[in-house]
Design a protein around this motif. Structure first.
Motif, PDB file in Angstrom:
ATOM      1  N   VAL A  24       0.861  -1.184   0.000  1.00  0.00           N
ATOM      2  CA  VAL A  24       0.000   0.000   0.000  1.00  0.00           C
ATOM      3  C   VAL A  24       0.895   1.232   0.000  1.00  0.00           C
ATOM      4  O   VAL A  24       1.696   1.438   0.914  1.00  0.00           O
ATOM      5  N   VAL A  25       0.775   2.025  -1.058  1.00  0.00           N
ATOM      6  CA  VAL A  25       1.476   3.305  -1.160  1.00  0.00           C
ATOM      7  C   VAL A  25       0.418   4.364  -1.428  1.00  0.00           C
ATOM      8  O   VAL A  25      -0.137   4.444  -2.530  1.00  0.00           O
ATOM      9  N   LEU A  26       0.112   5.154  -0.415  1.00  0.00           N
ATOM     10  CA  LEU A  26      -0.925   6.169  -0.549  1.00  0.00           C
ATOM     11  C   LEU A  26      -0.505   7.239  -1.551  1.00  0.00           C
ATOM     12  O   LEU A  26       0.673   7.578  -1.668  1.00  0.00           O
ATOM     13  N   ASN A  27      -1.469   7.760  -2.286  1.00  0.00           N
ATOM     14  CA  ASN A  27      -1.187   8.868  -3.183  1.00  0.00           C
ATOM     15  C   ASN A  27      -0.792  10.095  -2.369  1.00  0.00           C
ATOM     16  O   ASN A  27      -1.373  10.372  -1.316  1.00  0.00           O
ATOM     17  N   GLY A  28       0.178  10.836  -2.853  1.00  0.00           N
ATOM     18  CA  GLY A  28       0.631  12.030  -2.149  1.00  0.00           C
ATOM     19  C   GLY A  28       0.682  13.248  -3.052  1.00  0.00           C
ATOM     20  O   GLY A  28       0.767  13.115  -4.279  1.00  0.00           O
ATOM     21  N   VAL A  29       0.632  14.432  -2.460  1.00  0.00           N
ATOM     22  CA  VAL A  29       0.772  15.680  -3.203  1.00  0.00           C
ATOM     23  C   VAL A  29       1.629  16.638  -2.388  1.00  0.00           C
ATOM     24  O   VAL A  29       1.860  16.429  -1.196  1.00  0.00           O
ATOM     25  N   ARG A  30       2.071  17.701  -3.024  1.00  0.00           N
ATOM     26  CA  ARG A  30       2.841  18.723  -2.317  1.00  0.00           C
ATOM     27  C   ARG A  30       1.938  19.548  -1.405  1.00  0.00           C
ATOM     28  O   ARG A  30       0.761  19.735  -1.688  1.00  0.00           O
ATOM     29  N   ASP A  31       2.541  20.043  -0.346  1.00  0.00           N
ATOM     30  CA  ASP A  31       1.820  20.901   0.586  1.00  0.00           C
ATOM     31  C   ASP A  31       1.805  22.338   0.045  1.00  0.00           C
ATOM     32  O   ASP A  31       2.871  22.951  -0.105  1.00  0.00           O
TER      33      ASP A  31
END
Length: 365
Positions: free
Chosen positions: A166-173
């Motif tokens: 499981v690798v959660l989707n990520g975005v920049r802060d």
């Protein structure tokens, strides 16, 4: 390490992840990315390779041609790991392995199993069978949420824990400072493709019911994204006399401004993997109203609420929306969204997890 990314449907969350892989891992591995320009793909980076035949798998000639082109790329670039994105690309994994005896490691990310959106019956059984073949072919299956992984176990797509990650989707802060504002308008946003999966009809129906049942609130609903249901959705809005309150604005090149202007994020999807748009909404500190489906359920943690897509007109929906007009409750939901984003969705960390998966499977074979 030479890695090949194969993407048939270059749009939405798939596009976001593939572009992130190129951005964050391009200095660590030698990447080759193959996409199709069909199905509404726009602004494809110049260094990506295009094989449009991948979007015509029912045409035997184009199917074979696409497989031959992929095999040529694999040989020419001395590919050591292939990452297949979404169901149709997964089918190409099966065919490359079975017809051309490609032995290098395969990583597969479903980005929401296609079978999730199907009613029980023959079509779903066939789809599950195909998905099992894809997973059997892959060394590792990367799920983008615990919900998605749970669906795979519940439906017998995966046996044992070794194959799934499981690798959660990520975005920049974006480091956005949100303040509660009560200017008389409640701006409700969805950022999604106008497709069957994203359920724009329900978005309109909910908007209509809110407008009619809460006349004391001035609503503005924005659905940002293109897709084959865009024009029919616009017509539905017009036919219901709601053009002043609901805007299907199409594709936006500056979606950050939409998040900043919004007060609440509403997603009506029928199924998901883990939608980037909701993660982005959390990074902009937006309270969430999400359909109670795979891919959404793990995103709610005191930052909004889930609703049953079959009971979207319930009294509880009205009460909860009214709750968001309370400044104290709004700020609580807003900050809870941001805390969860900070805890779970750092993009650099997620890209490093994918890099470690590539290294791991490359050592195994």
């Amino acid at each position: 390490m030479n890695v090949l990314e194969i993407v048939e449907s270059y749009g939405g969350g798939v596009r976001t992840q593939v572009d992130q892989i190129n951005q964050y891992l391009g200095g660590k591995v030698k990447l080759t990315t193959v996409v199709s320009s069909k199905r509404g793909a726009k602004n494809i980076p110049s260094d990506y390779l295009i094989i449009d035949e991948m979007s015509n798998p029912m045409n035997p000639l184009k199917l074979i041609r696409s497989l031959l082109k992929l095999r040529k790329i694999i040989r020419k670039n001395k590919i050591e790991v292939i990452h297949f994105h979404s169901t149709l690309a997964g089918v190409f994994a099966v065919l490359l392995r079975s017809l051309f005896c490609v032995k290098i490691p395969f990583v597969y990310t479903p980005h929401a199993y296609f079978s999730e959106g199907l009613e029980p019956g023959t079509k779903k059984k066939i789809c599950l069978f195909v998905e099992r073949l894809i997973i059997k072919t892959a060394q590792v299956v990367v799920h983008v949420s615990r919900d998605e992984e749970g669906y795979a176990y519940e439906n017998g797509l995966i046996n044992g824990v070794k194959k799934s990650r499981v690798v959660l989707n990520g975005v920049r802060d974006p480091k956005y400072i949100r303040e509660y504002k009560d200017n008389g308008v409640l701006n409700i946003l969805n950022v999604a493709r106008a497709t069957h999966q994203k359920n724009p009809r329900l978005f309109i129906e909910i908007a209509k019911k809110m407008i009619e049942s809460m006349p004391e609130i001035q609503f503005k609903f924005i659905f940002a994204g293109d897709g084959k249901l865009l024009e029919s959705s616009r017509k539905m809005v017009e036919d219901n006399g709601l053009s002043d309150s609901i805007d299907f604005c199409g594709y936006s090149s500056n979606v950050s401004d939409l998040y900043k202007q919004a007060d609440v994020f509403l997603s009506t999807s029928l199924y998901e993997g883990l939608p980037y748009s909701v993660v982005e909404a959390m990074s902009f500190k937006l309270p969430l109203i999400l359909s109670d489906v795979v891919g959404h359920q793990s995103l709610i943690d005191k930052n909004g609420f889930l609703f049953d897509i079959n009971q979207s007109a319930s009294i509880s929906m009205k009460k909860r929306v009214m709750n968001l007009k309370n400044s104290k409750r709004y700020i609580e939901f807003s900050m809870a969204s941001y805390r969860k984003f900070q805890k779970d969705f750092d993009v650099a960390e997620k890209m490093n997890e994918i890099f470690n998966i590539y290294k791991g499977v490359n050592k195994e074979l």
